[in-house]
Design a protein around this motif. Structure first.
Motif, PDB file in Angstrom:
ATOM      1  N   GLU A  48      36.674 -12.118 -28.059  1.00  0.00           N
ATOM      2  CA  GLU A  48      36.035 -12.408 -26.770  1.00  0.00           C
ATOM      3  C   GLU A  48      35.397 -11.118 -26.274  1.00  0.00           C
ATOM      4  OE1 GLU A  48      37.351 -13.201 -22.215  1.00  0.00           O
ATOM      5  OE2 GLU A  48      38.672 -14.029 -23.737  1.00  0.00           O
TER       6      GLU A  48
ATOM      7  N   ALA B 261      31.078 -12.796 -24.178  1.00  0.00           N
ATOM      8  CA  ALA B 261      30.944 -14.003 -23.354  1.00  0.00           C
ATOM      9  C   ALA B 261      30.008 -13.740 -22.183  1.00  0.00           C
ATOM     10  CB  ALA B 261      32.308 -14.447 -22.851  1.00  0.00           C
ATOM     11  N   THR B 262      29.074 -14.667 -21.924  1.00  0.00           N
ATOM     12  CA  THR B 262      28.077 -14.465 -20.878  1.00  0.00           C
ATOM     13  C   THR B 262      28.177 -15.479 -19.743  1.00  0.00           C
ATOM     14  OG1 THR B 262      26.522 -15.771 -22.197  1.00  0.00           O
ATOM     15  CG2 THR B 262      26.397 -13.371 -22.411  1.00  0.00           C
TER      16      THR B 262
ATOM     17  N   ARG C 262      31.398 -18.336 -19.378  1.00  0.00           N
ATOM     18  CA  ARG C 262      32.815 -18.578 -19.124  1.00  0.00           C
ATOM     19  C   ARG C 262      33.632 -17.917 -20.234  1.00  0.00           C
ATOM     20  NH1 ARG C 262      33.187 -24.821 -17.136  1.00  0.00           N
ATOM     21  NH2 ARG C 262      33.395 -25.204 -19.371  1.00  0.00           N
ATOM     22  N   ALA C 263      34.602 -17.134 -19.829  1.00  0.00           N
ATOM     23  CA  ALA C 263      35.396 -16.359 -20.783  1.00  0.00           C
ATOM     24  C   ALA C 263      36.782 -16.977 -20.982  1.00  0.00           C
ATOM     25  CB  ALA C 263      35.524 -14.915 -20.294  1.00  0.00           C
TER      26      ALA C 263
ATOM     27  N   GLN D 209      38.001 -17.156 -24.499  1.00  0.00           N
ATOM     28  CA  GLN D 209      38.050 -17.626 -25.886  1.00  0.00           C
ATOM     29  C   GLN D 209      39.146 -16.955 -26.709  1.00  0.00           C
ATOM     30  OE1 GLN D 209      35.267 -16.523 -24.365  1.00  0.00           O
ATOM     31  NE2 GLN D 209      33.764 -18.176 -24.392  1.00  0.00           N
ATOM     32  N   ARG D 210      39.609 -15.797 -26.272  1.00  0.00           N
ATOM     33  CA  ARG D 210      40.652 -15.095 -27.038  1.00  0.00           C
ATOM     34  C   ARG D 210      41.964 -15.878 -27.058  1.00  0.00           C
ATOM     35  NH1 ARG D 210      40.364 -12.746 -22.079  1.00  0.00           N
ATOM     36  NH2 ARG D 210      42.301 -12.304 -20.964  1.00  0.00           N
TER      37      ARG D 210
ATOM     38  N   GLU E 261      35.016 -16.493 -29.824  1.00  0.00           N
ATOM     39  CA  GLU E 261      33.615 -16.768 -29.552  1.00  0.00           C
ATOM     40  C   GLU E 261      32.857 -16.975 -30.859  1.00  0.00           C
ATOM     41  OE1 GLU E 261      31.085 -12.946 -29.192  1.00  0.00           O
ATOM     42  OE2 GLU E 261      32.677 -12.739 -27.690  1.00  0.00           O
TER      43      GLU E 261
ATOM     44  N   SER F  61      25.700 -10.847 -30.396  1.00  0.00           N
ATOM     45  CA  SER F  61      26.411 -11.643 -29.396  1.00  0.00           C
ATOM     46  C   SER F  61      26.458 -13.100 -29.838  1.00  0.00           C
ATOM     47  CB  SER F  61      25.729 -11.545 -28.024  1.00  0.00           C
ATOM     48  OG  SER F  61      24.637 -12.435 -27.930  1.00  0.00           O
TER      49      SER F  61
ATOM     50  N   GLY G  26      32.787 -22.319 -23.632  1.00  0.00           N
ATOM     51  CA  GLY G  26      32.152 -21.184 -22.971  1.00  0.00           C
ATOM     52  C   GLY G  26      30.826 -21.513 -22.319  1.00  0.00           C
TER      53      GLY G  26
ATOM     54  N   GLU H  97      34.717 -21.291 -29.793  1.00  0.00           N
ATOM     55  CA  GLU H  97      34.298 -21.463 -28.403  1.00  0.00           C
ATOM     56  C   GLU H  97      35.182 -22.351 -27.546  1.00  0.00           C
ATOM     57  OE1 GLU H  97      32.144 -19.809 -26.612  1.00  0.00           O
ATOM     58  OE2 GLU H  97      31.210 -18.632 -28.218  1.00  0.00           O
TER      59      GLU H  97
ATOM     60  N   THR I 157      37.688 -22.663 -24.728  1.00  0.00           N
ATOM     61  CA  THR I 157      37.930 -21.745 -23.609  1.00  0.00           C
ATOM     62  C   THR I 157      39.027 -22.352 -22.739  1.00  0.00           C
ATOM     63  OG1 THR I 157      35.570 -21.196 -23.726  1.00  0.00           O
ATOM     64  CG2 THR I 157      36.765 -20.422 -21.794  1.00  0.00           C
TER      65      THR I 157
END
Length: 307
Positions: A35, A38-39, A41-42, A44-45, A115, A154, A241, A272, A274
């Motif tokens: 992660e 992310a641009t 919604r974060a 994903q980790r 991601e 990205s 995301g 992806e 989230t």
């Protein structure tokens, strides 16, 4: 000599709760909790753990693949690759090293992101192992920008970076419906790229689309499958995301996976999820079912091979 698997991976919950001796299996599940870019919604980790936990609580049969159960699959969960927070370059290097090591053993890596950028690390690993597969991408987005917000590495540029590695191999998008002018013009200008949008699928149906896909990929020696969970409509998968309305339903996606996977598949990923935007857990459950259907399709294709 120490392996990258030993150096970088940490084991925890295993997919579907299945524990088999590694030497008795041929598929390696890997978590890649990346992660870094992310641009919107974060979170994903946290996806690999959420998907694994969901996988332990769904039934073991397939949706489209009949007569097999997840316990029939020769899978081994290698654990999560330990990735440095905020460092996409080193994260992708670690994914590349581990995937290359697994593929060099003749195993099939199935990566749970993270991601979508992890696909680049996975694909680089396969190239290092001597493979350059055609890639099938189930995704709402094309991710073909050369750069996004002045960054060339990205989730929004990942398929452009993969495209640079493809050589004569092909790239097929399924369910896409969100892209920039730059991406559309690039895709339309290359014979090696085919885009079957979600609106096309609504008109012709998934069975016909799968037939087109199989024909387009007929000359490919190997295949790689990348599944971005935002290919599903947000009604089915809200916890992603970058959700985009107008997506596919589970019957369409699971049916396509069962049709497209054959003995040429050398790697795959699902990305992806989230979890922070998925309070009901439905996205993680659907992701687990999607991975399960993929694994069953791999096993079914293996059993169809002449002995």
């Amino acid at each position: 000599m120490a392996r990258y698997l030993d150096l970088y991976t940490v084991r925890g919950p295993v997919f579907a709760g299945i524990e088999k001796p590694r030497e008795a299996t041929y598929i390696s599940i890997l978590g890649a909790p990346m992660e870094a870019t992310a641009t919107y919604r974060a979170g994903q980790r946290r996806a690999p753990r959420a998907v694994r936990e969901s996988s332990e609580n769904i039934e073991s049969n397939g949706y489209q693949v009949r007569g097999l159960y997840i316990e029939d699959v020769g899978l081994y969960d290698e654990g999560d690759i330990s990735l440095p927070p905020g460092d996409p370059v080193e994260s992708l290097e670690r994914v590349r090293r581990v995937v290359a090591e697994i593929a060099s053993e003749g195993r099939i890596p199935v990566v749970i992101g993270g991601e979508h950028t992890v696909t680049l690390g996975s694909y680089r690993g396969l190239v290092e192992a001597g493979l350059r597969p055609c890639i099938v991408v189930l995704d709402a987005h094309l991710d073909l920008r050369d750069e996004y917000m002045d960054v060339r590495l990205s989730h929004a540029t990942v398929m452009k970076r993969v495209l640079e590695l493809l050589g004569r191999s092909r790239m097929l998008f399924i369910g896409s419906r969100a892209y920039s002018r730059e991406e559309a013009e690039l895709a339309e200008g290359l014979d090696s790229i085919r885009v079957i949008e979600s609106r096309d699928l609504a008109l012709v149906g998934m069975a016909n689309a799968a037939s087109w896909a199989i024909e387009f990929l007929s000359d490919c020696r190997h295949l790689y499958l990348s599944i971005d969970m935002d290919v599903y409509d947000p009604a089915y998968a809200p916890g992603v995301g970058n959700p985009e309305p107008g997506g596919l339903g589970p019957a369409e996606v699971l049916g396509f996976i069962a049709r497209i996977v054959d003995e040429r598949l050398v790697g795959a990923d699902l990305v992806e999820v989230t979890p922070d935007y998925d309070p009901s857990g439905v996205t993680s459950v659907l992701a687990a079912k999607t991975v399960q259907e993929l694994l069953l399709a791999i096993e079914a294709s293996r059993r169809r091979r002449p002995s």
